[in-house]
Write an enzyme that holds these catalytic residues in place. Structure first.
Site, mmCIF file in Angstrom:
data_model
loop_
_atom_site.group_PDB
_atom_site.id
_atom_site.type_symbol
_atom_site.label_atom_id
_atom_site.label_comp_id
_atom_site.label_asym_id
_atom_site.label_seq_id
_atom_site.Cartn_x
_atom_site.Cartn_y
_atom_site.Cartn_z
ATOM 1 N N PRO A 18 0.853 -1.194 0.000
ATOM 2 C CA PRO A 18 0.000 0.000 0.000
ATOM 3 C C PRO A 18 0.882 1.235 0.000
ATOM 4 C CG PRO A 18 0.081 -0.984 2.191
ATOM 5 C CD PRO A 18 0.818 -1.912 1.285
ATOM 6 N N MET A 19 0.626 2.151 -0.936
ATOM 7 C CA MET A 19 1.432 3.364 -1.035
ATOM 8 C C MET A 19 0.533 4.569 -1.234
ATOM 9 S SD MET A 19 4.738 2.108 -3.300
ATOM 10 C CE MET A 19 3.835 0.936 -4.335
ATOM 11 N N CYS A 105 4.104 3.628 9.173
ATOM 12 C CA CYS A 105 4.281 4.806 8.322
ATOM 13 C C CYS A 105 5.113 5.873 9.041
ATOM 14 C CB CYS A 105 2.922 5.386 7.936
ATOM 15 S SG CYS A 105 3.058 6.884 6.915
ATOM 16 N N LYS A 143 1.042 -4.135 9.553
ATOM 17 C CA LYS A 143 2.270 -3.782 8.851
ATOM 18 C C LYS A 143 3.049 -2.831 9.749
ATOM 19 C CE LYS A 143 4.100 -2.238 4.397
ATOM 20 N NZ LYS A 143 5.053 -1.207 4.809
ATOM 21 N N ASN A 208 9.245 -6.923 3.862
ATOM 22 C CA ASN A 208 9.135 -5.723 3.034
ATOM 23 C C ASN A 208 10.408 -4.903 3.212
ATOM 24 O OD1 ASN A 208 7.430 -2.590 3.325
ATOM 25 N ND2 ASN A 208 7.904 -3.622 1.428
ATOM 26 N N GLY A 209 10.794 -4.206 2.152
ATOM 27 C CA GLY A 209 11.987 -3.368 2.208
ATOM 28 C C GLY A 209 13.032 -3.822 1.208
ATOM 29 N N GLY A 237 7.277 -2.617 -2.826
ATOM 30 C CA GLY A 237 6.822 -1.235 -2.822
ATOM 31 C C GLY A 237 7.477 -0.457 -3.946
ATOM 32 N N ARG A 238 8.604 0.186 -3.633
ATOM 33 C CA ARG A 238 9.275 1.038 -4.634
ATOM 34 C C ARG A 238 9.743 0.265 -5.854
ATOM 35 N NH1 ARG A 238 13.958 3.864 -1.640
ATOM 36 N NH2 ARG A 238 14.134 1.774 -0.771
#
Length: 324
Positions: A18-19, A105, A143, A208-209, A237-238
């Site tokens: 989710p972004m 976040c 998360k 994640n990451g 994500g990115r």
């Protein structure tokens, strides 16, 4: 008995993170057209906005989805347990299959309001929030990050979360303070999985990451599974900005026209759903306009456009010039 969509996922599964202002219904469909992940999440939705008659309209675009996106999970954030309870009930009525609580976040405004990674400093409140979200009867996942300021906070914080009886825990392997300025701490994966096995063996662990692609995730999975270190899922994500086809099971080269057609599709969906003003669309151009002759010049022209009509005209002129 509560339906748990997490149980039906392949192992390991791959998710689009989710972004904020990125993973709306438009971009999720673009990603699905390129190569669909195993699981989608919405953008972040503030529970206090959703629970307020005045604020609920602001969440409409964030929560819009279509049936073909199922299973889809709503990611929610905030600091008031009562608002989590109201929101959870409302999201269930909307057709969401599960809820994911954001406790990671690092955005300054989110933290200032007591949400996101600020919850790492308030475990008791986090426990109340998780309990409130569960009242709707949907599976609840979390998360998070390793800690707020220091990496060595990870053990106590993740131990606490694993004791909350959540279906899945997604860990961005950095602290709030680190943001994305340092490499993700993959070295902690064995100890994190070991802790999960000890505290909550039925809770799924997602990493994640810096996960670049499905292929990259599979490399990590195969590296650790040899030592009985079982990672259940990976969240990208990115990486999606570097390669919209990153969820492919067998990576392959994609030519200029494939990328441009994907942009055409994005423009059509953008006009169809009309969720945002035009300028935020420009952040996506770098996904499609890259790695081919003339890409830099084309992207510069597109950044000066004022509408999707202008973008289509610029793309049409480019195609004529290069005889696509």
């Amino acid at each position: 008995m509560m339906e748990n969509i997490w149980q039906d996922l392949p192992k390991p599964y791959f998710m689009l993170a989710p972004m904020e202002a990125v993973t709306d219904v438009v971009f999720r469909h673009v990603v699905a057209k390129a190569t669909r992940p195993d699981l989608f999440f919405t953008e972040f939705t503030n529970v206090s906005s959703f629970a307020s008659p005045k604020g609920q309209a602001s969440t409409r675009g964030r929560l819009e989805f279509t049936p073909d996106e199922q299973p889809i999970i709503a990611q929610i954030w905030g600091s008031k347990p009562a608002d989590f309870a109201v929101t959870a009930k409302g999201l269930k009525q909307m057709g969401f299959k599960a809820l994911d609580i954001n406790t990671g976040c690092p955005d300054k405004q989110v933290v200032k309001s007591g949400g996101g990674s600020d919850l790492i400093r308030h475990p008791e409140l986090t426990s109340e929030i998780i309990a409130a979200a569960k009242t709707a009867g949907l599976p609840v996942s979390v998360k998070t990050r390793l800690g707020y300021s220091k990496v060595d906070e990870w053990y106590d914080w993740l131990e606490f979360l694993l004791k909350q009886d959540i279906v899945a825990l997604t860990i961005h392997l950095r602290t709030k303070k680190e943001m994305s300025k340092v490499p993700a701490h993959y070295e902690l994966i064995p100890e994190i999985v070991k802790l999960r096995n000890k505290i909550a063996p039925n809770t799924l662990i997602n990493i994640n990451g810096d996960i670049k692609s499905r292929a990259h995730g599979m490399e990590l999975y195969n590296k650790y599974i040899k030592h009985d270190i079982n990672i259940d899922g990976f969240m990208i994500g990115r990486g999606i900005f570097a390669d919209p086809f990153c969820f492919e099971k067998v990576p392959k080269e994609h030519n200029r026209e494939e990328l441009l057609r994907l942009l055409d599709y994005h423009l059509d969906l953008f006009d169809q759903h009309q969720l945002r003003k035009f300028d935020p669309l420009k952040r996506f151009f770098k996904i499609y306009i890259r790695d081919f002759p003339g890409a830099n010049e084309l992207r510069t022209k597109l950044m000066d456009a004022k509408s999707t009509t202008e973008v289509r005209q610029i793309l049409g002129d480019f195609r004529k010039d290069v005889k696509i």
